[in-house]
Design a protein around this motif. Structure first.
Motif, short mmCIF file in Angstrom:
data_model
loop_
_atom_site.label_atom_id
_atom_site.label_comp_id
_atom_site.label_asym_id
_atom_site.label_seq_id
_atom_site.Cartn_x
_atom_site.Cartn_y
_atom_site.Cartn_z
N PHE A 211 0.82 -1.20 0.00
CA PHE A 211 0.00 0.00 0.00
C PHE A 211 0.86 1.26 0.00
O PHE A 211 0.58 2.21 -0.74
CB PHE A 211 -0.96 0.03 1.19
N GLN B 119 -4.67 2.19 -5.69
CA GLN B 119 -4.58 2.63 -4.30
C GLN B 119 -5.81 2.16 -3.52
O GLN B 119 -5.68 1.64 -2.40
CB GLN B 119 -4.46 4.14 -4.24
N CYS C 181 -5.67 -1.64 -2.99
CA CYS C 181 -4.69 -2.00 -1.96
C CYS C 181 -5.19 -1.62 -0.57
O CYS C 181 -5.00 -2.37 0.39
CB CYS C 181 -3.35 -1.32 -2.22
N ARG C 182 -5.85 -0.47 -0.48
CA ARG C 182 -6.41 -0.05 0.81
C ARG C 182 -7.46 -1.05 1.29
O ARG C 182 -7.47 -1.45 2.46
CB ARG C 182 -7.01 1.35 0.69
#
Length: 127
Positions: free
Chosen positions: A11, A105, A108-109
């Motif tokens: 991340f 993003q 991944c979060r």
């Protein structure tokens, strides 16, 4: 290294790339805005020059310098338009890259949050 730590590292890497893409996008947008301001200034100068030359005879006009200057102005305007077109194309490419970066993003979060929840459940079972 724990799985959660690996996802955290992933991340951080993806987020760093995304922030760099945002920065690039801001730079390109500012470049395009700057070029547009330059073009607007040239257009104002040309309008002022045409208004002035229509209403009065100037020494510049007598020696042909006004026409030379307008020729230079039009060349400069053409060069700025080419630069603006390139900047806008780069901005469009950067926008596409930013969309992909944002999606990465967010993915991944979400993965990291899911892994943290799983880890908390495992930790609660052990107690």
């Amino acid at each position: 290294m724990a799985v959660t730590g690996q996802f955290r590292d992933l991340f951080v890497a993806v987020d760093t790339v995304y922030q760099a893409q945002q920065s690039r996008m801001r730079q390109l947008a500012e470049e395009a805005a700057s070029l547009r301001r330059e073009l607007d200034a040239l257009d104002r100068q040309l309008r002022d020059s045409l208004d002035q030359s229509c209403h009065e005879a100037t020494p510049w006009r007598a020696v042909g310098a006004d026409q030379t200057w307008r020729t230079w102005l039009m060349r400069r305007r053409g060069a700025l338009n080419i630069r603006l077109a390139r900047a806008l194309a780069d901005l469009d490419d950067a926008r596409d890259a930013l969309k992909q970066g944002f999606a990465r993003q967010q993915a991944c979060r979400e993965i990291l949050e899911n892994e943290r929840r799983k880890q908390r459940r495992r930790d609660n079972r052990i107690r």
